[in-house]
Design a protein around this motif. Structure first.
Motif: not given
Lengths: 292, 454, 429, 262
Positions: D244-254
């Motif tokens: 889930e985290v890997r796919r989370n766009p906010a995480v990817l962005a940050a």
């Protein structure tokens, strides 16, 4: 009320001298993170030199300049020969070494200038000033002492804040490795700090000698009060050393006046303990509690 | 393989054995040396007792103290006041004896150690030094503040608590021919009754008028080297102390000088005869025993878990805290332990001096303890022992070196302090680990060399 | 690892013992046949005194002066054929060090008698031991009244009058001088035994003060400004000062600064003109003029006096500075030499004590008061004359009579006259 | 936006924690939960406030607001040295070993909270203090053995290679037998082979122990964690399983954006 003012005025002169000695301790602490217990010994030694110059030339000004120079030289010698080889982390080693220097200097002074207490000629009029129909216990000489103290503080503040030398001194004290990387010649700067402190201590000695006498041990008690003042003031702070130094002088005067002079050291101890309980890093320190 | 030293109780027994061997050896030595050496032994043991605490405080827990001499004052004064004022043990109602005073002195040390440790645990480096310096100056000042209790600047005099039985203190007391009398205190004979004209002298003229010129000492008739055979040594300032008058030469009268009329009751006999009570020997036994008991505690602490905890906090407070050690608690405990040791040493000091007073426990004593432990080696108890010996022997050695060189008085008088100060600086510079540390380093290096040679 | 630790600790103990043994040359125990420190040709005398440290200024001259006198006597054949071997050790005014040095003198130097030990706190640490061992403790240099107690300290003989006596004398003089008595009187004293003794004496003399203040003996920073302000505020017209010499100089300087000019009366131990004058510099003589001070020795500047002139010869020959302390040291040594001579050719400790208790009144010295030592009182001197500084910084004798008193807590001073005898031939015993 | 994961059985919970240091908002209303028996990761770019979270839990920093729950109980005035008594142990960034003590002694210090005997018993060397020490020594040797570094026991930390030092530090935390283990960058400065061994080790502790992990090494985090919290600039920006985290766009962005590219 006039008595109270008399006590305050009376404490001002000795307060200024405690402040100068505390200032010398702070200067060395800032530059090398060492509390120099030999400071009073250096001051005593240079005051004897000043006395010799005074007797020889008859000029107080020459003696004062001589003391400044001798103080700087002695400071450099002590730093170069004794403190530099001691490891920075070895706090108790450094303390012991400075005490060793103190003992040796006092013994050397006893050898060179035998004969116990000697008088230092009064350079200025030391009689009280008459004002509003009353003589107040503050003299021209006290104003000279306070004036010189103020000038020194002003000069040092300017040095530390406005000059590149002062900035390098602060950098070297704060983090010698980083300072070295940014091109500061750290050891030279530290030596300058010792020379500066030696001169300030010498001035304190020359100023206190005429109102007291001079002997190898005559400044011992000054060390205790100056150290207490420097610690309460925060060791890092010029303004702390000065204001707490003067404050200590006033407290001693008030305690001696209203109760008993024997209470002065006890009161000083109480103030110190109270301060260390409430504000362990000193009143004027900028340091925050250390985090991980 | 079972490590015998790890069996429960083995540490206790082995430490006890170490301490006992040292104790027995020192007691044996004490019996064979002359009283002055016994006195020096007592001093060294007393210093070592206090410095065991310094090793723990400075060496192990990493806190600098300039005030342990004042903590000794606590022990000394508690000892003096309890032994002077109490006839029975409070609450228990038993007969008082000096051991109780020693115990109370220890409690006094613990109480003060807790208070100082509580303030000091939050302080680092120079701030702690400042606090302890304040204590070193302030506690003796408090003693002078309350003269009714503490005897003021003059202090309190003690009668040495001779152990009951076993010794014969009477052997040392001396009666003089016209024993001056017990029943008359300070009251003086009325002055008016005494003739105030000076009684005539047989051998000399009585007043200035009749004194002939030849009887007056003047610069001209002052005996000179030529006029008096023995005068050569005396009159010039530069040959002031002659070899003839040196302390070592006059220690004992020469055999031929001994008169024939032997008086066995004369004072001094008891001091030299082996069997009788010798105060110094008793003082040395007391000090050595106290040092060994305290040394036993110290050995157990230093070589046990507590020693590890102190070192852990000294090395890294954060890591120690996350390992479940309270840094403040550890620092306070070091203060309490060193204060307890100092108080016991102070109680011993009071008995060695038979006196307590602010002058004896001044800043100089505190600094001596720090100097001694840094010189000896601050990281181990052996360093404290060496430090104790140094504090006694060093000034003496330096004095012996400086004395009788024919230097002017001001040079000779100050030479011991000059050499002492320089020596302190040199040891810190050349051997930061102290004498013991350097010895260890030296042996380690030698071992490494021999190993690599193989 | 662990066993070697044990070995190391044992080794450290052994090293310690060896070092101790090496530090001081061991001496063979020997049964002695007579009192220690005396033979047919020699007498060993010891002193502990501050030669270095905070208390040494001034006091450092006393023992060398005594040494100079004994050297002079030795070069004239000694006393009853015995040379005096005089050993003085530095105790820095530290009682712990006094104890150590006293033990050194007793056990290593084997002194016959202790002479002129200096300092109340330091001597307190050893006085009981000296008495217990039966060692004569002659001419203790302290004004404490505690040491004159023959039942407790049969061997101890204080020399100069106690501070109690001095305070009684001051009180007597003030009460009997109409001008002084009319003034508003105040007391300024040094904390501790010094001041306490003074207060005892003044209480016995019936002197009351309008204000009292004190200073702490270690205090060098604050030059008495607040104390002076206090005395000034109280309207004092006559201030009695019980303090040491360096403090006197500070006090007079500070008072001048505060335009406070009462009549001063200063204790004898605080009024060495050479030191006060030197400390005050050029203004010294002006400030000192008119200051009252009691004294128990012929004024040091009185060069016509045969004691003063002859002692100055010895001082000059030994290049000693000519001040009160040198003078005092020479004088006490002179009295001791007479006592030893009086103790006879079969010198023992008992005969010395006996001589002191029975023949002291015949001993010559520069003191203006009689030596009234008896079995009941061991106090050497008991009297003072009143002196006053003149415009040239010298003390002039004001009273032809002297005032004597005892150290007891009651009783006032008495007026009497004393005619001292001339010195012995060439100041030899 | 705040994340409230429906956590079952959280052994450690931070609720609304805010911390301000020298005027900077380091943590801003952070709520994080650590479910029992899991490996939970705490990631974020430098300066996100990860170590501050550890320091709040350990009591080195007092939160301006919010509170901490251990085993469902609200904690007041957490003191660092009380942590092990509550069953929580932590490692420090780097190694944080005591340089003057052998590896074994270092580990034994970690067991301090289990020791009952007081300073008086220590001073008298009572036999039971030996029993305690022997037990502690045996335990410590066992942990060192578990971590395969038993032969380093009598060496000083300075004489050991860095990865071994890291393990000694780990052993010091493990010896108190904690329920919860806070690991501050355990993979910092060690080789890939050692990291995979470390991953196995961490997985072997669950579900007996709970692990909270601050780590920069993404592979390790993704491999071992059951649950991951993502911090950025003092705020929780995402939470969930590694996938889930890997796919989370906010995480990817940050954060992962830059890192994931590698």
């Amino acid at each position: 009320m006039t008595t109270f003012i008399d006590y305050l005025l009376g404490g001002l002169g000795s307060g200024a001298i405690i402040a100068l000695m505390a200032l010398a301790l702070v200067l060395i602490w800032r530059s090398t993170r060492v509390v120099n217990f030999a400071q009073v010994g250096q001051a005593m030694f240079t005051t004897f030199i000043a006395l010799s110059i005074q007797t020889w030339t008859g000029s107080w000004y020459v003696a004062l300049i001589g003391a400044l120079a001798a103080g700087a030289v002695l400071g450099v010698i002590v730093q170069y020969l004794v403190l530099r080889p001691v490891k920075r982390s070895d706090t108790s080693g450094a303390i012991i070494a400075t005490f060793g220097v103190l003992i040796a200097l006092q013994a050397a002074a006893g050898m060179i200038w035998p004969g116990g207490s000697q008088a230092f000629p009064q350079p200025f009029n030391n009689s009280g000033i008459e004002f509003a129909g009353r003589v107040w216990p503050i003299s021209i000489y006290d104003f000279v002492v306070i004036g010189i103290t103020a000038l020194l503080v002003l000069g040092l503040t300017l040095l530390f804040t406005k000059t590149s030398l002062g900035l390098s001194m602060r950098a070297a004290a704060f983090n010698p490795e980083v300072a070295r990387l940014s091109g500061v010649r750290v050891s030279r700067v530290l030596t300058f700090g010792w020379a500066l402190a030696g001169s300030v201590g010498a001035v304190a000695g020359v100023l206190v000698a005429p109102v007291s006498t001079i002997s190898p041990n005559s400044f011992d008690i000054l060390l205790v009060f100056a150290f207490v003042a420097a610690v309460i003031g925060g060791l890092d702070s010029l303004i702390g050393a000065i204001s707490i130094g003067v404050f200590t002088g006033l407290v001693i005067s008030l305690v001696s006046g209203y109760s008993d002079s024997g209470n002065a050291p006890v009161v000083a101890l109480l103030l110190l303990a109270l301060n260390l309980i409430l504000k362990p890093e000193g009143i004027f320190s900028h340091h925050k509690a250390r985090s991980v | 393989m079972v490590n015998l030293l790890r069996l429960p109780g083995a540490r206790f027994l082995s430490h006890l054995a170490i301490v006992f061997v040292i104790w027995a050896a020192l007691m044996r030595i004490n019996d064979g040396i002359d009283p002055l050496m016994s006195y020096y032994l007592a001093l060294a043991a007393m210093y070592a007792t206090a410095m065991f605490g310094m090793v723990i405080l400075v060496g192990l827990s990493g806190q600098v103290s300039l005030g342990n001499g004042a903590l000794m004052a606590i022990g000394g004064y508690v000892f003096a006041l309890t032994s002077l004022n109490w006839q029975t043990v409070p609450i228990l109602g038993w007969q008082w004896n000096p051991i109780w005073s020693m115990i109370f002195a220890g409690f006094g040390g613990i109480a003060v150690g807790l208070l100082i440790g509580w303030i000091g645990a939050r302080l680092r480096g120079p701030y702690l030094a400042g606090l302890t310096l304040g204590i070193a100056v302030g506690i003796p000042a408090i003693a002078t503040r309350f003269p009714e209790i503490f005897g003021g600047e003059t202090g309190l005099m003690l009668t040495v608590p001779y152990p009951a039985g076993g010794y014969a203190p009477a052997a040392e007391t001396v009666t003089i021919d016209e024993a001056p009398l017990a029943e008359v205190p300070l009251e003086q004979a009325p002055l008016d009754e005494v003739p105030l004209e000076q009684a005539p002298l047989e051998q000399a003229p009585l007043d200035t008028e009749t004194a002939g010129a030849g009887d007056m000492l003047t610069a001209d008739n002052f005996p000179s080297a030529e006029s008096s055979p023995a005068a050569g040594d005396m009159l010039t300032a530069d040959n002031f102390p002659s070899a003839e008058s040196s302390p070592s030469a006059l220690a004992l009268p020469s055999e031929s000088a001994l008169p024939n009329d032997i008086d066995p009751t004369a004072a001094g006999d008891a001091l030299l005869a082996g069997s009788a009570f010798v105060l110094e020997r008793w003082q040395a036994s007391l000090a050595v025993t106290a040092a060994c008991i305290i040394g036993f505690f110290a050995l157990n602490l230093v070589r046990g878990r507590q020693g590890r905890i102190w070192r852990a906090v000294r090395d890294d407070e954060v890591a120690a805290a996350v390992s479940g050690i309270s840094p403040a608690g550890s620092k306070i405990s070091a203060f309490v332990v060193s204060s307890f040791f100092a108080a016991i040493a102070g109680a011993v000091f009071a008995q060695i001096l038979s006196y307590v007073g602010p002058g004896a426990f001044g800043l100089g004593l505190s600094l001596s303890l720090l100097v001694g432990v840094v010189l000896g080696g601050r990281a181990s108890l052996g360093g404290a022992i060496i430090g104790g010996v140094l504090l006694v022997a060093l000034p003496q050695l330096v004095f012996n070196i400086a004395g009788d060189r024919g230097w002017p008085a001001n040079v000779t008088d100050n030479a011991p302090n000059l050499v002492y100060g320089l020596l302190v600086v040199l040891v810190v510079l050349i051997a930061p680990g102290g004498i013991l540390g350097s010895l260890k380093d030296g042996t380690r290096r030698l071992l490494a060399k021999s190993r690599s040679a193989k | 690892m662990r066993t070697t630790y044990a070995a190391r600790v044992v080794a450290a103990g052994a090293v310690a013992a060896l070092a101790l043994a090496a530090a001081v040359p061991a001496q063979a125990a020997r049964i002695q046949a007579t009192d220690p420190g005396v033979s047919k040709t020699e007498i060993v005398i010891g002193t502990t005194t501050p030669l270095t440290g905070p208390a040494s200024p001034g006091y450092m001259y006393v023992a060398p002066a005594a040494k100079a006198y004994f050297d002079y006597v030795n070069s004239n054949g000694g006393i009853n054929g015995r040379k005096i071997n005089y050993v003085y050790l530095d105790d820095q005014y530290n009682p712990a060090l006094t104890k150590k040095q006293t033990n050194q003198l007793i056990l290593s130097n084997k002194i016959f008698a202790m002479f002129g030990a200096l300092g109340t706190p330091s001597h307190s640490a050893v006085v009981a031991d000296l008495n217990r061992r039966g060692i004569p403790d002659v001419f203790v240099n302290t004004g404490s009244s505690n040491f004159d107690n023959p039942s407790k300290y049969p061997m101890t003989f204080p020399f100069f009058p106690s501070y109690v006596v001095e305070a009684k004398v001051m009180g007597y003089y003030m009460a009997n001088d109409a001008t002084l008595n009319a003034k508003k009187k105040c007391l300024f004293y040094q904390d501790g035994e010094f001041g306490d003794n003074a207060k005892v004496g003044f209480a016995a003399a019936g002197t009351t003060f309008a204000a009292e203040t004190s200073y702490y003996s270690g205090q060098q920073v604050a030059p008495f400004t607040s104390q002076v302000a206090k005395l000034k505020a109280a309207g004092c017209e006559l201030v009695v000062f019980f303090g040491v010499t360096s403090a006197t100089a500070q006090l007079l300087g500070t008072a001048a600064k505060s335009a406070f000019a009462p009549t001063w009366m200063i204790t004898s131990v605080g009024s060495d003109p050479s030191v006060v004058g030197a400390a005050l510099g050029a203004a010294g003589n002006t400030l000192l003029k008119g200051v009252y001070t009691p004294s128990f020795l012929v004024p040091i500047q009185d060069s016509t006096n045969p004691y003063v002139s002859q002692m100055k010869v010895i001082a000059d020959k030994n290049a000693l500075p000519w001040n009160f302390y040198t003078y005092y040291g020479l004088n006490t040594a002179y009295v001791l030499a007479q006592a030893i001579k009086a103790a006879g050719t079969d010198l023992t400790r008992a005969s010395l004590i006996n001589a002191l208790q029975t023949k002291a009144s015949t001993f010559r010295s520069a003191a203006i008061a009689p030596m009234l030592i008896s079995a009941k009182s061991h106090q050497g001197l008991n009297g003072y004359y009143m002196g006053q500084y003149n415009a040239t910084g010298q003390v002039e004798r004001l009273t032809s009579y002297i005032m004597t008193a005892t150290s007891a807590t009651s009783g006032t001073a008495k007026k009497t006259t004393f005619k001292p005898g001339a010195p012995t031939s060439k100041l030899l015993p | 936006m705040k994340y409230f994961l429906p956590l079952t059985d959280p052994i450690l919970e931070m609720v609304d924690i805010s911390v301000k240091l020298s005027g900077l908002q380091i943590l801003d209303s952070v709520s994080i939960g650590v479910p029992q028996g899991t490996v939970t990761g705490l990631i974020g770019p430098n300066g996100a406030g990860k170590t501050t979270v550890f320091n709040v839990i350990s009591g080195f920093i007092t939160a301006d607001s919010g509170y901490l729950k251990v085993d469902g109980k609200k904690q007041k005035h957490v003191q660092p040295h009380h942590l092990t008594k509550k069953g929580i142990a932590r490692t420090l960034q780097g190694v944080g070993l005591f340089p003057t003590m052998s590896a074994l002694e270092n580990v034994m210090i970690g067991g301090s909270s289990q020791v009952r005997s007081g300073i008086i018993a220590q001073a008298l060397a009572m036999p039971w203090t030996d029993v305690e020490q022997n037990r502690l020594r045996a335990q410590s040797m066992a942990v060192l053995g578990e971590l395969n570094i038993a032969d380093a026991a009598n060496r000083l930390p300075g004489e050991l290679p860095y990865p071994i030092q890291k393990r000694v530090a780990l052993a010091r935390a493990l010896v108190s037998d904690p329920q919860v283990l806070l690991l501050d960058e355990p993979a910092g400065g060690i080789s890939a082979a050692d990291i995979s061994e470390l991953a196995d080790l961490i997985r072997s502790w669950v579900p007996k122990r709970t692990v909270l992990l601050v780590e920069h090494h993404m592979e390790l985090v993704m491999e071992v964690c059951d649950l991951i919290w993502v911090l950025d600039a003092g705020k929780v920006i995402a939470a969930g399983t590694p996938d889930e985290v890997r796919r989370n766009p906010a995480v990817l962005a940050a954060y992962l954006g830059e890192d994931g590219a590698t």
